[in-house]
Design an enzyme around this catalytic site. Sequence first.
Site, PDB file in Angstrom:
ATOM      1  N   GLU A 176      25.428 -26.852 -14.669  1.00 33.71           N
ATOM      2  CA  GLU A 176      26.775 -26.311 -14.490  1.00 33.71           C
ATOM      3  C   GLU A 176      27.733 -26.847 -15.547  1.00 33.71           C
ATOM      4  OE1 GLU A 176      28.106 -26.902 -10.454  1.00 33.71           O
ATOM      5  OE2 GLU A 176      26.957 -25.195  -9.722  1.00 33.71           O
ATOM      6  N   GLU A 268      21.538 -20.899  -8.045  1.00 35.86           N
ATOM      7  CA  GLU A 268      22.137 -21.699  -6.973  1.00 35.86           C
ATOM      8  C   GLU A 268      23.145 -20.845  -6.234  1.00 35.86           C
ATOM      9  OE1 GLU A 268      23.134 -25.811  -8.099  1.00 35.86           O
ATOM     10  OE2 GLU A 268      24.895 -25.636  -6.794  1.00 35.86           O
TER      11      GLU A 268
END
Length: 351
Positions: A176, A268
């Site tokens: 991320e 995710e």
Amino acid sequence: MKPARLSRRLSALAAALGSALLLGLTPLPGAHAAPTAPGTPVDVNGQLKVCGTKLCNQYGKPIQLRGMSTHGTQWYSQCLTPGSLDALAEDWKADVLRISTYVQEGGYETDPAHFTDLADSLIQQATDRGMYVIVDWHMLDPGDPHHNLDRARKFFTDIASRHKDKNNILYEIANEPSGVSWSRIKSYAEQIVPVIRNIDSDAPVLVGTRGWSSLGVSEGADESEIVNDPVRASNIMYTFHFYAYSHRDEYLATLARAARRIPVFVTEFGTQNYAGEGADDFAMSQRYLDLMAAEKISWVNWNFSDDHRSGAVFKTGTCRSNGPWTGTSSLKPAGVWVRDHLRTPDDFPTA
């Protein structure tokens, strides 16, 4: 996906710690031999490859993988046992396991050899059960992937060298990214992808996107910056993360647009808020799942642990008690919901 996600992971420090030879069908060139028993996702689909905007199997047919992500292996390796992985493959019927090796927060940087060996063991265990594996380099804070560039080179060199002959590996090179431009993320990817390609030439590589892998939405951008300036590499996909309670119509619309222009893999997601906690929004989650089914966007749910937050599928204490792993008695509501959606039949075309 937001800064609060960091507190979720930091506070976890307090935790207890298809057959490739069907008649008349020819696999794509370069496909490795399937290492698993007949009928598993890997046996049916073999070596995967990005074709256009889709993830395709050894017959060149677009497919959708569905599965689970581990939590950080520095905290929750006790949830990843032979019994729990058997349940994931056979009772949950997952196609893919995402193995999350955190870089910071007590992870890889503290003992590279240990965490490489742990990822190696889990990759092999998932392979033995016929699942695909996403090797997740779980960089989070700092949000600039260049901070861990040398570590990433070492980790992916070691993992690719050990598993280059497998046909079930996907490499996620930056979980991320945040607080940095797309050009900065792209420059990182263009240094790490060749490291993998020089060892494992045909595995798909998954590239993190701006704004906690929101395709830029969480930082005021959108997918157009990637469309207009893609990573200079083939056989790659771009990641998108969402948490349904927090990430609503703007995020859903971005995913829908992006999936028609670039290859996207949802590595995710959760049914809760962006911290992976709080109430579940199953209605909004279902809208995402419907879109992903229609567009054959593969997805992985966060997460296969017994963390106290609502996003962890097992009730607290399940891992310490070594189950039970099958059925629903040990599952939180999100676990029941995700398991039900994983257990629906796969659609893996071979002709």
